[in-house]
Design a protein around this motif. Structure first.
Motif, mmCIF file in Angstrom:
data_model
loop_
_atom_site.group_PDB
_atom_site.id
_atom_site.type_symbol
_atom_site.label_atom_id
_atom_site.label_comp_id
_atom_site.label_asym_id
_atom_site.label_seq_id
_atom_site.Cartn_x
_atom_site.Cartn_y
_atom_site.Cartn_z
ATOM 1 N N VAL B 173 17.976 -1.654 12.958
ATOM 2 C CA VAL B 173 19.439 -1.579 12.840
ATOM 3 C C VAL B 173 20.288 -0.167 12.573
ATOM 4 O O VAL B 173 21.247 -0.006 13.402
ATOM 5 N N SER B 174 19.622 0.500 11.594
ATOM 6 C CA SER B 174 20.252 1.828 11.230
ATOM 7 C C SER B 174 20.392 2.601 12.556
ATOM 8 O O SER B 174 21.083 3.380 12.719
ATOM 9 N N LEU B 175 19.008 2.559 13.130
ATOM 10 C CA LEU B 175 18.885 3.373 14.354
ATOM 11 C C LEU B 175 19.943 3.231 15.466
ATOM 12 O O LEU B 175 20.563 4.021 16.018
ATOM 13 N N SER B 176 20.167 1.978 15.711
ATOM 14 C CA SER B 176 21.129 1.537 16.584
ATOM 15 C C SER B 176 22.654 1.583 16.344
ATOM 16 O O SER B 176 23.484 2.322 17.204
ATOM 17 N N ILE B 177 22.901 1.633 14.909
ATOM 18 C CA ILE B 177 24.343 1.528 14.744
ATOM 19 C C ILE B 177 24.700 3.146 14.654
ATOM 20 O O ILE B 177 25.699 3.456 15.125
ATOM 21 N N ARG B 178 23.690 4.077 14.383
ATOM 22 C CA ARG B 178 23.942 5.321 14.208
ATOM 23 C C ARG B 178 24.419 5.769 15.584
ATOM 24 O O ARG B 178 25.510 6.533 15.682
ATOM 25 N N LEU B 179 23.624 5.658 16.614
ATOM 26 C CA LEU B 179 23.965 6.195 17.963
ATOM 27 C C LEU B 179 25.291 5.557 18.408
ATOM 28 O O LEU B 179 26.273 6.249 19.023
ATOM 29 N N PHE B 180 25.226 4.137 18.237
ATOM 30 C CA PHE B 180 26.305 3.459 18.911
ATOM 31 C C PHE B 180 27.770 3.784 18.138
ATOM 32 O O PHE B 180 28.735 4.208 18.806
ATOM 33 N N ALA B 181 27.899 4.093 16.783
ATOM 34 C CA ALA B 181 29.109 4.590 16.142
ATOM 35 C C ALA B 181 29.426 5.878 16.337
ATOM 36 O O ALA B 181 30.520 5.986 16.750
#
Lengths: 78, 251
Positions: B173-181
């Motif tokens: 979750v944190s891996l994907s949120i970081r890139l997307f955000a």
């Protein structure tokens, strides 16, 4: 954010904003996972809202743990 | 398009639309998919054409291909250790795909497929499944000791184990949120300041002079976004390597 990626050491240090953003992402993602796990367990077992509340607390603790691990020096390589 | 009706419309750039006419709409082939194919094609072309010369003194394309290879190679081996060699193709593919997705999105009329959480979460889920499978294959049942550190008092187990499991599950979750955000924030800022240029430019006689200010901000932002595009691909790759290190060594 600084162009640290020249070295292959650890994560780029980033500015104050970068550090804050990373810590925020860690907390939010742990909370999201905790709330989601609690909600699904509740829906499955029909115990709304108790597991949701319990896993909300677990999510908060895990978020703090994630931030702690983010700043803890870690052993690289071996 | 941005300044239609004198409003700031920063989010319509992330809307999906089908391409390739009736064929594309019948199979749901969006511009996001098209850019993914383009990125994959460009990466393949860079590596194939770059390395086709095999010169001792590399040309421009060859040195680009070689330095990207060596960059990821050093990164993976530095983080995971010698066992990391067999994960190098995976991390290299991931890094190049995210990097090309971020950089392609900065071109005019292009679409940033890394600005959709569906895409970044799919990539992070692949990483998550891989690290779990690798840890289970290498360590078998000992992998579950990961969720309860040795030496902790046993009565703390009902607290520590759920917390560790939630912490482990929060990785993708944190891996994907970081890139997307990061990608969304950058593109929204670019669009907002680009809209300011248009809105202020239509302000009569002084308009063009005031509009220079957001134009300057946008020029700086584009440079910053190139940095962020590279940095986020790097962060994605290095976090994957860190997780792989944890999976190979358990702690």
């Amino acid at each position: 954010m600084d162009p640290a990626p020249g070295s292959t050491g650890s994560l780029p240090g980033g500015g104050t904003w970068g550090v804050g953003f990373r810590a925020g992402v860690e907390v939010v993602s742990a909370l999201v996972v905790g709330v989601a796990v609690g909600w699904f367990l509740d829906r499955w077992l029909g115990t709304w809202p108790w597991l949701f509340l319990l896993f909300f607390v677990f999510g908060s603790v895990a978020g703090v743990l994630n931030v702690y691990r983010l700043f803890k020096p870690r052993s690289v390589g071996k | 398009m941005a300044a239609e009706g004198k409003t700031i419309d920063a989010l319509s750039q992330f809307e999906l639309a089908t391409v390739l006419g009736p064929i594309g709409s019948s199979v749901g082939f969006s511009q996001s998919n098209a850019h993914m194919l383009l990125a994959a094609g460009l990466i393949t072309a860079l590596i194939m054409f770059g390395m086709s010369a095999r010169a001792v003194v590399p040309g421009r394309l060859q040195s680009l291909a070689e330095s990207s290879y060596e960059f990821v190679h050093d990164l993976v081996l530095g983080q995971v250790g010698d066992e990391g060699k067999r994960f190098f193709p995976f991390v290299f593919t991931l890094f190049m795909f995210v990097l090309f997705g971020n950089l392609l999105g900065l071109l005019p009329y292009a679409f940033t497929f890394t600005s959709h959480i569906a895409v970044t979460f799919a990539l992070a889920a692949v990483v998550f499944v891989l690290i779990t499978v690798v840890a289970l294959m290498l360590h078998g049942r000992k992998f579950f000791g990961y969720f309860f550190p040795e030496g902790a008092p046993i009565w703390l187990a009902p607290i520590i184990i759920p917390v560790e499991i939630v912490s482990y599950l929060s990785r993708p979750v944190s891996l994907s949120i970081r890139l997307f955000a990061n990608m969304v924030a950058g593109h929204v800022m670019l669009k907002v300041f680009a809209t300011f240029i248009v809105l202020l430019g239509g302000l009569g006689a002084i308009g063009p002079f005031v509009a220079v200010l957001p134009l300057g901000v946008n020029i700086a932002l584009v440079g910053f976004e190139v940095l962020v595009a590279f940095l986020q691909a790097y962060v994605f790759a290095i976090l994957t390597s860190i997780y792989l290190h944890d999976a190979v060594h358990l702690h």
